[in-house]
Design an enzyme around this catalytic site. Sequence first.
Site, mmCIF file in Angstrom:
data_model
loop_
_atom_site.group_PDB
_atom_site.id
_atom_site.type_symbol
_atom_site.label_atom_id
_atom_site.label_comp_id
_atom_site.label_asym_id
_atom_site.label_seq_id
_atom_site.Cartn_x
_atom_site.Cartn_y
_atom_site.Cartn_z
ATOM 1 N N GLU A 91 0.817 -1.213 0.000
ATOM 2 C CA GLU A 91 0.000 0.000 0.000
ATOM 3 C C GLU A 91 0.853 1.267 0.000
ATOM 4 O OE1 GLU A 91 -3.295 0.085 -0.283
ATOM 5 O OE2 GLU A 91 -3.476 -2.103 -0.254
ATOM 6 N N GLU A 113 -1.815 9.264 0.168
ATOM 7 C CA GLU A 113 -2.095 9.125 -1.257
ATOM 8 C C GLU A 113 -1.491 10.292 -2.028
ATOM 9 O OE1 GLU A 113 -6.100 8.372 -3.982
ATOM 10 O OE2 GLU A 113 -6.170 8.154 -1.791
#
Length: 268
Positions: A91, A113
């Site tokens: 991730e 992100e």
Amino acid sequence: MKNKIMFWGFVLFCVLSTRGGLTQDVGALISKDIFERMLLHRNDANCNAKGFYTYDAFITAARSFAAFGTTGNTNTRKKEIAAFLAQTSLETTGGWGTAPDGPFSWGYCFKQEQGNPPDYCVANQQWPCAPGKKYFGRGPIQISYNYNYGPAGRAIGVDLLKNPDAVANDAVVSFKTALWFWMTAQRPKPSAHYVITGKWRPTGADLSAGRVSGYGLITNIINGGIECGKGSNPNMENRIGFYKRYCQILGVNPGLNLDCAKQTPFGQ
């Protein structure tokens, strides 16, 4: 007097052992040196999370979830640590195919992100979005959406609906959100912890959908809708790559059913 001291000493040993104070501490299985070896390049100059994900923050957060890394025999406990760090490494990876020391040495390179992500806010009466706040992916598990930030924050004692940036600013909070997701079942999905410790048992419907116990099922839990039931794909294979490397470092067999290529995602 000597016999009394011995007796109470034995009682204290039993209590501490039960609570994880002596024999069940996560730090007993993953030292700082091993942690640094696993996440070898996380503090590389090109990594957005340089200096953020520390060993001490990981251990502190892990100790807040009593069953994590303390359930089952030593091999099971090592596999859980390896699986957690592997899934979260994918991730947050900054690696590439020809990266120095291999692509699976670059986990935990990012803490949020990248680019210009949307706000990830959906209508939810129980977990309403705070004005002006965004709930894009942050932390090891890249926790996203207000309906995850809300309950995660409640579980760890931080109002993440009002302060989602805490996940990218406080390393202990960051690790805790990932561990909350790891330890918490979200129906119809079991928890990743329940799967890796061998407690999950497939129903007839699970078996018909190809869902069997193993590391692959954890990938299904985390990102099944995108990665599972579609044959081989890069993200799924890279999750396995991280896991195999970490298992090797910890000296444990990764087990069977590592992929979810033929598994139907949960809820489909």
